[in-house]
Design an enzyme around this catalytic site. Structure first.
Site, mmCIF file in Angstrom:
data_model
loop_
_atom_site.group_PDB
_atom_site.id
_atom_site.type_symbol
_atom_site.label_atom_id
_atom_site.label_comp_id
_atom_site.label_asym_id
_atom_site.label_seq_id
_atom_site.Cartn_x
_atom_site.Cartn_y
_atom_site.Cartn_z
ATOM 1 N N LYS C 80 0.804 -1.240 -0.047
ATOM 2 C CA LYS C 80 0.139 0.227 0.187
ATOM 3 C C LYS C 80 0.868 1.268 -0.016
ATOM 4 O O LYS C 80 1.943 1.395 0.508
ATOM 5 C CB LYS C 80 -0.823 -0.047 1.187
ATOM 6 C CG LYS C 80 -1.978 1.216 1.331
ATOM 7 C CD LYS C 80 -3.070 0.922 2.451
ATOM 8 C CE LYS C 80 -3.892 1.872 2.569
ATOM 9 N NZ LYS C 80 -4.810 1.868 3.722
ATOM 10 N N SER C 155 -9.706 1.722 2.754
ATOM 11 C CA SER C 155 -8.809 2.506 2.052
ATOM 12 C C SER C 155 -7.769 1.750 1.294
ATOM 13 O O SER C 155 -7.272 2.249 0.341
ATOM 14 C CB SER C 155 -8.038 3.444 2.815
ATOM 15 O OG SER C 155 -7.033 2.893 3.849
ATOM 16 N N SER C 179 -10.169 -0.692 6.956
ATOM 17 C CA SER C 179 -9.386 -0.367 5.853
ATOM 18 C C SER C 179 -8.651 -1.630 4.944
ATOM 19 O O SER C 179 -8.447 -1.705 3.784
ATOM 20 C CB SER C 179 -8.361 0.818 5.639
ATOM 21 O OG SER C 179 -9.127 1.960 5.925
#
Lengths: 505, 102, 493
Positions: C80, C155, C179
């Site tokens: 990420k 996210s 997330s």
């Protein structure tokens, strides 16, 4: 900005109408090897941005880890100030934006300081002679971190106003600080400036004795803020307070208090009101000028630092640290006075001049107490006064003072030459030995050269010589003086006397 | 707790947070925030009705005394430190003139 | 699609160890897959082909030289873009950090490197991890590989989409309020949020410090456990890192046995407001667990319904402080205000923060600034921290009765892009199931259990265990994984 029209009431007059309400905040930069929350070095004067890492630069993702030694120092300072040590406390974030603060919050402590409720008994020299002991109560001592340094470029050199841009160095960012906050100090108005100075001076002695900081006001490792307001005499009405920041010598602390009392009085006399603001002290003329006005915008939005665990010093640790404390200052003063055989007046002068540690260190280096006091309170105090600096900040060490006295004791220089050695050392010309040799200051005790000079003096002063031959030994002084003059002071006066008497016996 | 939040309040918060919001943004936040605040303000009532002294939780996993030894660790070189800087000069971060003093 | 990209991490590790394939082949296959489909998904913000291939070649060489290498050495991973990497930019999905290359690696990245995992690239996310849909990425949204008109969740939507679409066998995400788990559920992959403090946060761009955790995403429970094992464990650079041995999550993932276990359905997380297809898939999964020998009961966690309120105070408060450092002075975007001659540092800060942050970030900063401001602190932040205590008490009471809690991961399946953009509060309510675990610091894993019968999209079930019992959720998830038909994405659609 100071306005030209501002009236400063003379101190003696101001205190006839107003009582000062005073508090002090002192920031002590610890002498730990590394910063408060990261492993960066803390050396003073390093090249810019050479002692930085992701943590103290506030890079995204970086996290703090508490320096155990800094906590230890905080506890020792707290104990030395007779504070309670928290059984459990936390760090908190103080949120505000400033370019020299990398995270735009300062990691500090808020309502849970590590040390609280203490005091320091300070000896305040009185104008009429003698001292008075004043207990200054300590509200709290807490841990926090220092900011970086900004250099303002363009406009007036180094000043923030009129600068084109600023250059930031974060070497200092994150160095551990202990903030020591006093409660309001209640003393007779006329004593306030001296109390402020005595507190900072004797707090510094304590910090130095604890060996937790260099405590150099000139280098900013000890910084004092003076909070002051005036209350009209017997009114019970509290005034608005100003905070004079980063006053950087003991002498300036005293001057800042005097000045602010006069300034506040001037404003209040004229029916004006004091702004709640920070003020800057100006060394050159002893005045202060307005800094930043405190306002509703000073909402620091404190909250417990989620990236750090609470600090819960065990009682065993605290007691262990208590065992490492130096002798309390008042006991130490009593002991030294007895050891040094100083009169009360001698002691008062020594403490008042901020010379106690310096004399002690000089004595420790082998000098007699009387000689150590003579230099520090004489020649060196005069120099410090001339330079507007504190004794401790003079570029000479107690060891060097002891070395110069050693030269005198060995007969290598006399008192008069010694003053020149002091001058050389203070001017950065090297060690006392180096100054003696580069300036050619050593007294002549070589019998050949001295003998010739003595012969010439006898020849030039036959009357005096005859008197000595006749047994009037005290007349030798004139001949010795002549020899010293010829040798431009660089003669061993004792040896000259011996030679004169030998030759005329 | 009333969650009335005026446009001026939003502007003040934005200035505390150092964000120069546009007029449109102020309008939009002024319209959105009260609904969100109405929802979150419920926590106060929840705590009150809990009817006892509930300690605030600042650390999900309780730990204490996490410290490191006072030993120097290598940090960044000045080049690394300045690598992301928008501007630099004399091995320092160059920033526009600073107005306020702290 | 190459056969190599169909394989999971455990299978790849086995083939690499056995010399059947090389890491260079495996890594190249995934890079090719990214080249094939990512223009439609936008799961990656940066592809690190060069460094990934260099790591792969290095691992192959070490293996060829007979060196003993870690289990996952040579298996590629996606990271990420909130996690610092020195050889690839780290943008946090924000204009503020466009092009920023960190001068240091996050601890989890250092561990990936030490374990020999080639890092394929940096995955897309909601800006600074703030969002549940990936629509808040400053670089454009990631799309759900099951239906590219839909969001992948957020996210960590980029990591989820990359794993679901076989661009990567493994990915790291971060989870502050769900997330990792919610995008896992939306894209049909396994997503695990470890116990708070179980994985180092050092070098992970902070959103909300007391809630953030890094965790693994994969297409199987075992694969997730293998990656978990690589990145977890004490880090002296993170003061909130737990100084205790990591539970044996890999053994638990291999075990997968629920017989004799007590599993509690959280009463507050289901029923009204939950999409029927989600509820049906969840009920089916619970039935399977019961048949496999678990005792299933219902437990009450009354404070959970206040989780969102507490979360949307604690999180923005910490956000407002954590994001203060983005001020255009030391790194990141610097913008001068328009029409201001010779602007000051203060003016440049304000203009840069306005230009560099997106709407959602600004909304949360302003909200957090409000919640912490004097006069409001006790009512807002202070009360929210007390609600966390109430939620932790609910967990403690529940775990007195049961070994593991279970709920749907999210109330709905993936929604269409733009569907909830105009109503921030509606978006926040999507986090209802996942938030309690963050507030209390307990571990939570989302397991895909099939497709919803109403939308045909993946549904996830979440398991929760007490702090430090991460192995428990792996065990239960592994057991259920064998019983349900995990949704397999044949091709991006």
């Amino acid at each position: 900005m100071t306005t030209a029209t501002q009236k400063i009431v003379p101190f003696d007059e101001a205190i006839t109408r107003y009582d000062p309400v005073m508090g002090l905040e002192v920031h002590v930069e610890l002498n730990t090897a590394t910063k408060m929350f990261c492993g960066c070095a803390t050396a003073f004067g390093a090249e810019p941005n050479t002692q930085v890492c992701p943590v103290c630069l506030g890079l995204p993702g970086a996290l703090p880890v508490v320096n155990a030694k800094a906590v230890e120092s905080a506890i020792r300072i707290g104990l030395a100030l007779s504070c309670d040590i928290a059984e459990w406390c936390r760090f908190a974030r103080k949120n505000y934006f400033y370019p020299d603060m990398p995270k735009n919050f300062q990691t500090s402590q808020y309502d849970e300081p590590i040390a609280f409720d203490g005091y320091l008994d300070v000896e305040v020299p009185l104008e009429e002679g003698g001292t008075r002991t004043v207990r200054v109560e300590i509200e709290r001592a807490h841990m926090e971190e220092d900011t970086g340094k900004s250099l303002h470029v363009g406009g007036a050199t180094g000043r923030i106003h009129g600068a084109d841009h600023s250059l930031l160095d974060y070497n200092r960012a994150g160095i551990p600080l202990i903030e020591i906050v006093t409660r309001t100090i209640h003393v007779p108005a006329e004593l306030a400036p001296a109390v402020a100075r005595a507190f900072v001076t004797q707090l510094r002695d304590l910090i130095v004795a604890l060996d937790v900081s260099d405590a150099r006001m000139d280098q900013g490792s000890l910084r004092a803020d003076v909070n002051l307001s005036l209350s009209p005499k017997d009114s019970g009405v509290l005034g608005t307070r100003s905070e004079t920041k980063n006053v950087n010598s003991f002498r300036s602390v005293e001057r800042a208090v005097r000045y602010e009392i006069g300034r506040h009085a001037g404003v209040l006399d004229a029916g004006g009101s004091i702004l709640q603001e920070t003020r800057h002290f100006h060394e050159a003329n002893g005045s202060t000028s307005a800094g930043r006005e405190k306002s509703d915008a000073d909402d620091y939005r404190y909250f417990p630092e989620p990236d750090l665990a609470p600090v819960a010093p065990s009682r065993e640790w605290v007691e262990e640290l208590r065992g490492t404390l130096p002798e309390p200052p008042s006991e130490r003063r009593r002991r030294l006075q007895a050891e040094w055989e100083f009169s009360d007046l001698d002691m008062r002068d020594t403490v008042g001049a901020g010379a106690l540690d310096l004399v002690a260190a000089t004595v420790a280096a082998g000098t007699t107490p009387a000689a150590a006091k003579k230099w520090w309170l004489g020649e060196l105090a005069r120099r410090a006064n001339e330079d507007g600096t504190d004794l401790a900040d003079l570029p000479i060490t107690p060891e060097q003072v002891a070395a110069i006295q050693g030269l005198i004791d060995a007969g290598r220089v006399n008192d008069k030459l010694a003053r020149q050695v002091f001058e050389g050392v203070l001017a950065g010309e090297g060690t006392p030995d180096e100054v003696v040799s580069t300036r050619g200051l050593e007294v002549v005790s070589d019998d050949g050269a001295l003998g010739d000079a003595v012969d010439r003096a006898i020849e030039a002063n036959p009357d005096v010589a005859q008197k000595i031959r006749d047994g009037k030994v005290q007349a030798a002084g004139a001949l010795i003086g002549a020899v010293m003059k010829e040798m431009r002071g660089q003669a061993d006066a004792g040896r000259v006397r011996e030679l004169v008497l030998e030759k005329l016996s | 707790m009333s969650s009335a939040l005026s446009r001026e309040d939003v502007a003040h918060l934005a200035s505390l947070a150092r964000i120069s919001l546009s007029e449109d943004e102020l309008d939009r936040l002024g319209a959105e925030l009260p609904a969100i605040l109405d929802h979150v303000a419920a926590v106060q009532g929840v705590v009150e009705s809990a009817g006892e002294d509930v300690a605030p939780m600042s650390h999900p996993v309780p730990v204490a005394n996490v410290m490191r030894e006072d030993v120097v660790r290598p940090g960044l070189t000045p080049d690394e430190a300045l690598s992301g800087a928008p501007a630099s000069e004399e091995q320092r971060f160059l920033v526009p003139k600073i107005l306020g003093e702290e | 699609m190459s056969d190599l990209t169909r394989l999971g991490a455990a299978e790849l590790a086995e083939k690499l160890a056995g010399g059947e394939v090389t890491s260079v082949d495996v890594t190249r296959a995934h890079l090719e897959r990214i080249g094939e489909v990512d223009s439609r998904l936008h799961a990656f913000l940066h592809v690190g082909e060069e460094s990934a291939m260099a790591t792969a070649a290095d691992v192959d060489a070490r293996r060829a030289a007979g060196e003993d290498v870690p289990t996952l050495a040579g298996v590629p991973v996606a990271v990420k873009d909130l996690i610092n990497t020195t050889d690839q930019p780290t943008t946090a999905g924000s204009r503020m950090l466009e092009g920023w290359v960190p001068p240091y690696d996050a601890t989890v990245v250092a561990r990936l490197r030490a374990a020999g995992l080639p890092i394929l690239g940096k995955t897309n996310l909601d800006e600074f991890a703030m969002g549940s849909s990936n629509e808040h990425s400053a670089y454009g949204p990631t799309r759900n590989p099951w239906d590219t008109d839909r969001i992948p969740g957020g996210s960590s939507g980029g990591s989820a989409a990359a794993v679901a679409s076989h661009e990567a066998p493994l990915a790291l995400g971060t989870d502050t309020g769900g997330s990792i788990r919610q995008p896992g559920a939306m894209t049909g992959v396994v997503g695990m949020k470890p116990t708070y403090g179980g994985v180092s946060r050092y070098g992970v761009v902070a959103m909300a410090s007391s809630l953030d955790q890094v965790g693994p995403m994969a297409r199987s429970v075992l694969d997730a456990a293998l990656l978990h094992e690589v990145v977890a464990g004490h880090d002296p650079l993170d003061s909130t890192s737990i100084d205790a041995p990591v539970p044996d999550v890999v053994a638990a993932a291999r075990r997968g046995d629920v017989s004799g276990l007590k599993i509690g359905i959280v009463r507050e997380l289901g029923g009204e407001g939950f999409q029927p297809g989600v509820q049906a898939a969840f009920d089916g999964a619970v039935e399977q667990l019961a048949q496999a020998g678990a005792e299933v009961v219902e437990v009450a966690c009354p404070s959970f319904r206040h989780g969102i309120a507490a979360y949307y105070l604690v999180m923005p408060s910490e956000v407002s402080s954590n994001l203060a450092r983005f001020d255009a002075m030391r790194y990141g975007l610097r913008v001068s205000p328009e029409g201001v001659p010779d602007p000051s540092a203060e003016q440049v800060m304000s203009a840069s923060r306005d230009a560099g942050f997106g709407d959602e970030v600004k909304r949360r900063i302003v909200l957090g600034t409000y919640a912490l401001s004097s006069g409001y602190y006790d009512a807002y932040y202070g009360s929210a921290q007390k609600v966390r205590t109430l939620i932790a008490r609910d967990f403690a009471a529940a775990f007195e009765q049961v070994d593991v809690l279970v709920s749907p991961t999210a109330p709905t399946t993936a929604w269409r892009l733009g569907e909830k953009s105009d109503d921030p509060l509606a978006m926040y309510l999507e986090d209802v199931c996942t938030i309690p675990a963050n507030l209390a610091g307990v571990p939570g894993l989302s397991l895909p259990v099939g497709l919803a019968d109403d939308t045909g999209l993946p549904v996830g079930v979440q398991f929760l265990a007490p702090a430090l019992a991460d192995d428990r959720v792996y065990n239960v998830a592994a057991a259920l994984e064998r019983l349900v038909a995990a949704p397999v994405l044949e091709e991006v659609r």
